[in-house]
Design a protein around this motif. Structure first.
Motif, PDB file in Angstrom:
ATOM      1  N   VAL A   1       0.365  10.083  -3.772  1.00  0.00           N
ATOM      2  CA  VAL A   1      -0.614  10.460  -2.754  1.00  0.00           C
ATOM      3  C   VAL A   1      -0.551   9.437  -1.634  1.00  0.00           C
ATOM      4  O   VAL A   1      -0.646   8.236  -1.878  1.00  0.00           O
ATOM      5  CB  VAL A   1      -2.037  10.512  -3.353  1.00  0.00           C
ATOM      6  CG1 VAL A   1      -3.072  10.792  -2.264  1.00  0.00           C
ATOM      7  CG2 VAL A   1      -2.123  11.553  -4.456  1.00  0.00           C
ATOM      8  N   ILE A   2      -0.353   9.898  -0.420  1.00  0.00           N
ATOM      9  CA  ILE A   2      -0.433   9.026   0.755  1.00  0.00           C
ATOM     10  C   ILE A   2      -1.865   9.141   1.246  1.00  0.00           C
ATOM     11  O   ILE A   2      -2.277  10.178   1.757  1.00  0.00           O
ATOM     12  CB  ILE A   2       0.580   9.434   1.836  1.00  0.00           C
ATOM     13  CG1 ILE A   2       2.003   9.343   1.264  1.00  0.00           C
ATOM     14  CG2 ILE A   2       0.430   8.551   3.066  1.00  0.00           C
ATOM     15  CD1 ILE A   2       3.068   9.879   2.188  1.00  0.00           C
ATOM     16  N   ASP A   3      -2.615   8.070   1.038  1.00  0.00           N
ATOM     17  CA  ASP A   3      -4.065   8.083   1.252  1.00  0.00           C
ATOM     18  C   ASP A   3      -4.411   7.442   2.588  1.00  0.00           C
ATOM     19  O   ASP A   3      -4.264   6.240   2.768  1.00  0.00           O
ATOM     20  CB  ASP A   3      -4.737   7.338   0.103  1.00  0.00           C
ATOM     21  CG  ASP A   3      -6.246   7.407   0.148  1.00  0.00           C
ATOM     22  OD1 ASP A   3      -6.797   7.963   1.119  1.00  0.00           O
ATOM     23  OD2 ASP A   3      -6.879   6.885  -0.778  1.00  0.00           O
ATOM     24  N   LEU A   4      -4.884   8.244   3.509  1.00  0.00           N
ATOM     25  CA  LEU A   4      -5.266   7.759   4.833  1.00  0.00           C
ATOM     26  C   LEU A   4      -6.730   7.363   4.911  1.00  0.00           C
ATOM     27  O   LEU A   4      -7.149   6.716   5.863  1.00  0.00           O
ATOM     28  CB  LEU A   4      -5.000   8.840   5.888  1.00  0.00           C
ATOM     29  CG  LEU A   4      -3.596   9.427   5.931  1.00  0.00           C
ATOM     30  CD1 LEU A   4      -3.528  10.561   6.936  1.00  0.00           C
ATOM     31  CD2 LEU A   4      -2.582   8.361   6.239  1.00  0.00           C
TER      32      LEU A   4
ATOM     33  N   VAL B   1      -0.278   5.835  -5.531  1.00  0.00           N
ATOM     34  CA  VAL B   1      -0.923   5.970  -4.232  1.00  0.00           C
ATOM     35  C   VAL B   1      -0.338   4.966  -3.243  1.00  0.00           C
ATOM     36  O   VAL B   1       0.020   3.842  -3.617  1.00  0.00           O
ATOM     37  CB  VAL B   1      -2.460   5.804  -4.345  1.00  0.00           C
ATOM     38  CG1 VAL B   1      -2.836   4.425  -4.824  1.00  0.00           C
ATOM     39  CG2 VAL B   1      -3.154   6.128  -3.043  1.00  0.00           C
ATOM     40  N   PHE B   2      -0.202   5.392  -2.011  1.00  0.00           N
ATOM     41  CA  PHE B   2       0.211   4.547  -0.899  1.00  0.00           C
ATOM     42  C   PHE B   2      -0.917   4.601   0.116  1.00  0.00           C
ATOM     43  O   PHE B   2      -1.193   5.653   0.688  1.00  0.00           O
ATOM     44  CB  PHE B   2       1.515   5.073  -0.285  1.00  0.00           C
ATOM     45  CG  PHE B   2       2.012   4.272   0.887  1.00  0.00           C
ATOM     46  CD1 PHE B   2       2.695   3.093   0.697  1.00  0.00           C
ATOM     47  CD2 PHE B   2       1.803   4.714   2.181  1.00  0.00           C
ATOM     48  CE1 PHE B   2       3.168   2.365   1.779  1.00  0.00           C
ATOM     49  CE2 PHE B   2       2.255   3.995   3.264  1.00  0.00           C
ATOM     50  CZ  PHE B   2       2.946   2.809   3.063  1.00  0.00           C
ATOM     51  N   HIS B   3      -1.601   3.476   0.293  1.00  0.00           N
ATOM     52  CA  HIS B   3      -2.716   3.405   1.247  1.00  0.00           C
ATOM     53  C   HIS B   3      -2.197   2.950   2.610  1.00  0.00           C
ATOM     54  O   HIS B   3      -1.568   1.907   2.718  1.00  0.00           O
ATOM     55  CB  HIS B   3      -3.767   2.381   0.789  1.00  0.00           C
ATOM     56  CG  HIS B   3      -4.508   2.774  -0.439  1.00  0.00           C
ATOM     57  ND1 HIS B   3      -5.561   3.656  -0.412  1.00  0.00           N
ATOM     58  CD2 HIS B   3      -4.350   2.422  -1.726  1.00  0.00           C
ATOM     59  CE1 HIS B   3      -6.025   3.808  -1.632  1.00  0.00           C
ATOM     60  NE2 HIS B   3      -5.307   3.075  -2.455  1.00  0.00           N
TER      61      HIS B   3
ATOM     62  N   LEU C   1       5.782   6.976   8.226  1.00  0.00           N
ATOM     63  CA  LEU C   1       7.095   7.488   8.603  1.00  0.00           C
ATOM     64  C   LEU C   1       8.198   6.706   7.896  1.00  0.00           C
ATOM     65  O   LEU C   1       9.152   7.291   7.371  1.00  0.00           O
ATOM     66  CB  LEU C   1       7.274   7.427  10.117  1.00  0.00           C
ATOM     67  CG  LEU C   1       8.570   7.981  10.682  1.00  0.00           C
ATOM     68  CD1 LEU C   1       8.753   9.449  10.297  1.00  0.00           C
ATOM     69  CD2 LEU C   1       8.599   7.817  12.186  1.00  0.00           C
ATOM     70  N   GLU C   2       8.074   5.385   7.842  1.00  0.00           N
ATOM     71  CA  GLU C   2       9.083   4.565   7.164  1.00  0.00           C
ATOM     72  C   GLU C   2       9.098   4.850   5.663  1.00  0.00           C
ATOM     73  O   GLU C   2      10.159   4.943   5.051  1.00  0.00           O
ATOM     74  CB  GLU C   2       8.838   3.075   7.423  1.00  0.00           C
ATOM     75  CG  GLU C   2       9.884   2.172   6.820  1.00  0.00           C
ATOM     76  CD  GLU C   2      11.305   2.455   7.300  1.00  0.00           C
ATOM     77  OE1 GLU C   2      12.244   2.270   6.494  1.00  0.00           O
ATOM     78  OE2 GLU C   2      11.484   2.865   8.470  1.00  0.00           O
ATOM     79  N   LEU C   3       7.931   5.001   5.052  1.00  0.00           N
ATOM     80  CA  LEU C   3       7.861   5.362   3.638  1.00  0.00           C
ATOM     81  C   LEU C   3       8.569   6.696   3.406  1.00  0.00           C
ATOM     82  O   LEU C   3       9.344   6.842   2.449  1.00  0.00           O
ATOM     83  CB  LEU C   3       6.412   5.454   3.172  1.00  0.00           C
ATOM     84  CG  LEU C   3       6.217   5.987   1.753  1.00  0.00           C
ATOM     85  CD1 LEU C   3       6.743   4.996   0.726  1.00  0.00           C
ATOM     86  CD2 LEU C   3       4.768   6.323   1.498  1.00  0.00           C
ATOM     87  N   THR C   4       8.334   7.655   4.268  1.00  0.00           N
ATOM     88  CA  THR C   4       8.981   8.960   4.145  1.00  0.00           C
ATOM     89  C   THR C   4      10.492   8.818   4.210  1.00  0.00           C
ATOM     90  O   THR C   4      11.220   9.423   3.413  1.00  0.00           O
ATOM     91  CB  THR C   4       8.471   9.914   5.242  1.00  0.00           C
ATOM     92  OG1 THR C   4       7.043  10.013   5.144  1.00  0.00           O
ATOM     93  CG2 THR C   4       9.096  11.287   5.116  1.00  0.00           C
TER      94      THR C   4
END
Length: 84
Positions: free
Chosen positions: A43-46, A61-63, A71-74
């Motif tokens: 989950v990319i948590d904004l 989770v990536f906060h 974008l870099e994570l993607t």
């Protein structure tokens, strides 16, 4: 051409589920993902709304609220996927 003729049965091949959910805070976006998606899940948590679910569901989770980080994570995830 009749558009109904373009309807086909879905295939049964394996693939990764990619989902983007949007909505107001408290509308159930995180709940839907952590309880309803196949595992493993990232989950990319904004909104920092996932921590309360860690004790009842297993997911990563990536906060971040930085669009450049996301974008870099993607890009990194796509590279890993391409490597197999």
């Amino acid at each position: 051409m009749n558009l109904l003729s373009k309807i086909r049965k879905a295939g049964s091949g394996e693939t990764y589920l990619k989902v983007l959910l949007t909505g107001a805070s408290g509308s159930g976006k995180t709940t839907s993902i952590v309880y309803g998606c196949p595992k493993p899940a990232l989950v990319i948590d904004l909104e920092d709304g996932t921590d309360q679910y860690g004790k009842v569901a297993d997911f990563d989770v990536f906060h971040s609220t930085d669009h450049n980080e996301i974008l870099e994570l993607t890009r990194e995830l796509l590279q890993l996927q391409a490597q197999g």
